[in-house]
Design a protein around this motif. Sequence first.
Motif, PDB file in Angstrom:
ATOM      1  N   ASP A  60       0.851  -1.186   0.000  1.00  0.00           N
ATOM      2  CA  ASP A  60       0.000   0.000   0.000  1.00  0.00           C
ATOM      3  C   ASP A  60       0.890   1.241   0.000  1.00  0.00           C
ATOM      4  O   ASP A  60       1.504   1.576   1.012  1.00  0.00           O
ATOM      5  N   GLU A  61       0.968   1.943  -1.138  1.00  0.00           N
ATOM      6  CA  GLU A  61       1.854   3.096  -1.255  1.00  0.00           C
ATOM      7  C   GLU A  61       1.442   4.235  -0.335  1.00  0.00           C
ATOM      8  O   GLU A  61       2.302   4.935   0.219  1.00  0.00           O
ATOM      9  N   GLU A  62       0.148   4.442  -0.163  1.00  0.00           N
ATOM     10  CA  GLU A  62      -0.312   5.506   0.725  1.00  0.00           C
ATOM     11  C   GLU A  62       0.110   5.226   2.168  1.00  0.00           C
ATOM     12  O   GLU A  62       0.593   6.122   2.873  1.00  0.00           O
ATOM     13  N   GLY A 101       3.849   5.825   2.625  1.00  0.00           N
ATOM     14  CA  GLY A 101       4.174   7.225   2.820  1.00  0.00           C
ATOM     15  C   GLY A 101       3.873   7.688   4.232  1.00  0.00           C
ATOM     16  O   GLY A 101       4.658   8.420   4.847  1.00  0.00           O
TER      17      GLY A 101
END
Length: 198
Positions: A117-119, A122
């Motif tokens: 999950d890139e979000e 971050g």
Amino acid sequence: MTDQPSPPRGRPRDPKSHAAVLDAAFTVLEREGYAATTIERIAAQAGVAKQTIYRWWKGKAPLFMEVLARKANQSVQLPDTGSFQGDLTALLTGTFAAVSTTLRPLMRALAVELLQDEEFAGAMRDVFVQRRRANVRALVQQAIGRSELPVDTDVELVCDLVFGIMWYRLMFDHAPLDKCAARQIACAATAAAVQNNV
């Protein structure tokens, strides 16, 4: 340094309910492990509606990221021993002691989550990773102020040396994270920084 919670979603959080959810999440985690823990079980343990949790966090991973940041902040304080190597040894000793508890499997679980999950990845960098690195940056700047380290020390690479080893051992479990490791890593990082090879 103080870890701030992630921005609230919807209505402002009630501080008591917020703390109750974080405490409940850690209790359920210790009892059942990350994979078996559900928002429903955390809500029941905290005595709140599960909708309350979903209003404040998007899911289990962001909730446990805040649990992790809170526990890390409680467990690790910035030392001032009078030397960079001593400060770094003390910081890592406290960090490794915390990692050796329930936080170790939690950190591994969240590492898997961030790969998917890139979000979330971050957010993990902002809420947890960067704030841990900021502790080392503060120690480096403190040492530069004492003229222990060169003013052009590559602070970010010092952070990579310190935490790269920690995460490698954390994920692969090929060597311990203990007081001896803390001393060795601090010694190596100090020597590299003093020689301005980083």
